[in-house]
Design an enzyme around this catalytic site. Structure first.
Site, PDB file in Angstrom:
ATOM      1  N   LEU A 120       0.838  -1.203   0.000  1.00 39.27           N
ATOM      2  CA  LEU A 120       0.000   0.000   0.000  1.00 39.27           C
ATOM      3  C   LEU A 120       0.867   1.245   0.000  1.00 39.27           C
ATOM      4  CD1 LEU A 120      -2.667  -1.182   2.577  1.00 39.27           C
ATOM      5  CD2 LEU A 120      -2.905  -1.039   0.114  1.00 39.27           C
TER       6      LEU A 120
ATOM      7  N   LEU B 121     -10.059   4.039   2.670  1.00 41.34           N
ATOM      8  CA  LEU B 121      -9.882   2.933   1.730  1.00 41.34           C
ATOM      9  C   LEU B 121      -8.434   2.458   1.673  1.00 41.34           C
ATOM     10  CD1 LEU B 121     -11.134   1.103  -0.422  1.00 41.34           C
ATOM     11  CD2 LEU B 121     -10.641   2.896  -2.110  1.00 41.34           C
ATOM     12  N   ASP B 122      -8.232   1.179   1.969  1.00 41.60           N
ATOM     13  CA  ASP B 122      -6.920   0.522   1.876  1.00 41.60           C
ATOM     14  C   ASP B 122      -5.855   1.198   2.730  1.00 41.60           C
ATOM     15  OD1 ASP B 122      -7.860  -1.437   0.130  1.00 41.60           O
ATOM     16  OD2 ASP B 122      -7.490  -0.188  -1.629  1.00 41.60           O
ATOM     17  N   GLU B 123      -6.254   1.871   3.791  1.00 41.05           N
ATOM     18  CA  GLU B 123      -5.286   2.537   4.660  1.00 41.05           C
ATOM     19  C   GLU B 123      -5.420   2.109   6.115  1.00 41.05           C
ATOM     20  OE1 GLU B 123      -5.175   6.746   4.095  1.00 41.05           O
ATOM     21  OE2 GLU B 123      -5.056   6.622   1.912  1.00 41.05           O
TER      22      GLU B 123
END
EC number: 3.5.1.10
Length: 314
Positions: free
Chosen positions: A226, A257-259
């Site tokens: 990421l 989102l995605d963190e």
């Protein structure tokens, strides 16, 4: 003459065995204690002393003090060997100790299998891998439901005798339709007393409300380190950039989102001669391994949240 086994006790029923032999057949309840609090002198001493005073034997223990957050983290696996001390008493009395040190803590039954729900869309490698590990006894969990917005894997679910819930969500669905679909998902979570939701390549963005409802108990697998290569066909993007390493990241689900807090990551080395399809195949293998590790550590209560990060006792 009656034949004897190697123990020398013949074929006597268990009730006729000597007391020392019966003792060897008894098992004690086992627990996993996880905790965090402000770092201060004497935490390990007070916790281990409490366990010793309450007839408990420590099987393994790990701890970590974070200089940045000033927090102390601890995981203790122990057995309770005093039959006079009940589960309720152990919890109540430790709660009193924890209150004096302002601990965030959980006490888990080490032999209880967590209940897990898998969510998937149309890419099934992570789903298939987790189901195989579950069936092989490598993941001590109860998988009680599989949820998907497509029907591709209902036969796979049936082969493992796991209920499959098809909850479609059309492309460009309205906010109202999305809320209704997520409400159905949460009904399944609540009805099955789910401890962990795994997004095994579930290609729908969860709403902030759902992320909040699943805080600390939902894990996603992302197809890169990421935040690189977001969106569709990540391995094609990687190929276009000429990368030499591809990887995967397992993280907790949050409204960002995605963190979410990262649990595990890994990489595989690639080179210029590989086609995008080869990168995809290699990357999917990495995703399976990374997600399986994260799930295993969760169900073994090895992951503690530390703000936007995690502490993982391996």
């Amino acid at each position: 003459m009656q034949a004897c086994d190697n123990s020398g006790f013949g074929f006597l029923p268990k009730r006729h065995l000597p007391l020392f032999a019966l003792a060897n057949t008894m098992t004690h309840p086992e627990y996993i204690l996880t905790l965090s609090c402000l770092d201060q002198r004497g935490i390990v001493h007070r916790v281990s002393g409490f366990l010793a005073d309450h007839g408990c034997n420590i099987i393994d223990s790990a701890q970590f003090g974070d200089d940045q957050s000033k927090l102390f983290f601890m995981r203790v696996h122990f057995s309770s060997e005093d039959a006079a001390i009940t589960d309720e008493a152990l919890r109540a009395e430790f709660s009193a100790l924890a209150g004096t040190m302002q601990m965030n803590w959980q006490l888990h039954d080490a032999r209880k299998k967590p209940r897990m729900m898998l969510m998937v869309s149309k890419i099934g490698h992570c789903l298939n891998d987790l189901l195989f590990r579950y069936k092989s006894g490598l993941l001590p969990v109860e998988i009680t439901a599989i949820v998907s917005n497509h029907t591709d894997f209902y036969q796979l679910a049936a082969s493992y005798n796991i209920p499959f819930h098809h909850l479609p969500l059309a492309t460009g669905a309205s906010a109202e339709a999305k809320r209704a679909q997520e409400a159905r998902v949460m009904e399944i979570v609540e009805a099955n007393n789910i401890d962990l939701v795994v997004l095994a390549r579930y290609m729908q963005i969860l709403s902030p409300a759902m992320c909040t409802a699943l805080t600390g108990r939902a894990i996603n697998i992302h197809h890169s380190f990421l935040p690189s290569f977001k969106g569709a066909k990540p391995y094609y993007q990687a190929h276009d950039r000429g990368v030499k390493l591809i990887g995967a990241t397992a993280h907790f689900v949050t409204g960002d989102l995605d963190e979410g807090p990262i649990i595990e990551q890994d990489v595989a080395r690639v080179d210029h001669a590989m086609e995008p399809e080869t990168l995809t195949a290699i990357g999917r293998d990495v995703e399976c391994v990374v997600l399986a590790r994260a799930v295993k550590w969760f169900i073994e209560h090895r992951i503690l949240l530390n703000g936007h990060k995690t502490v993982v006792f391996k």
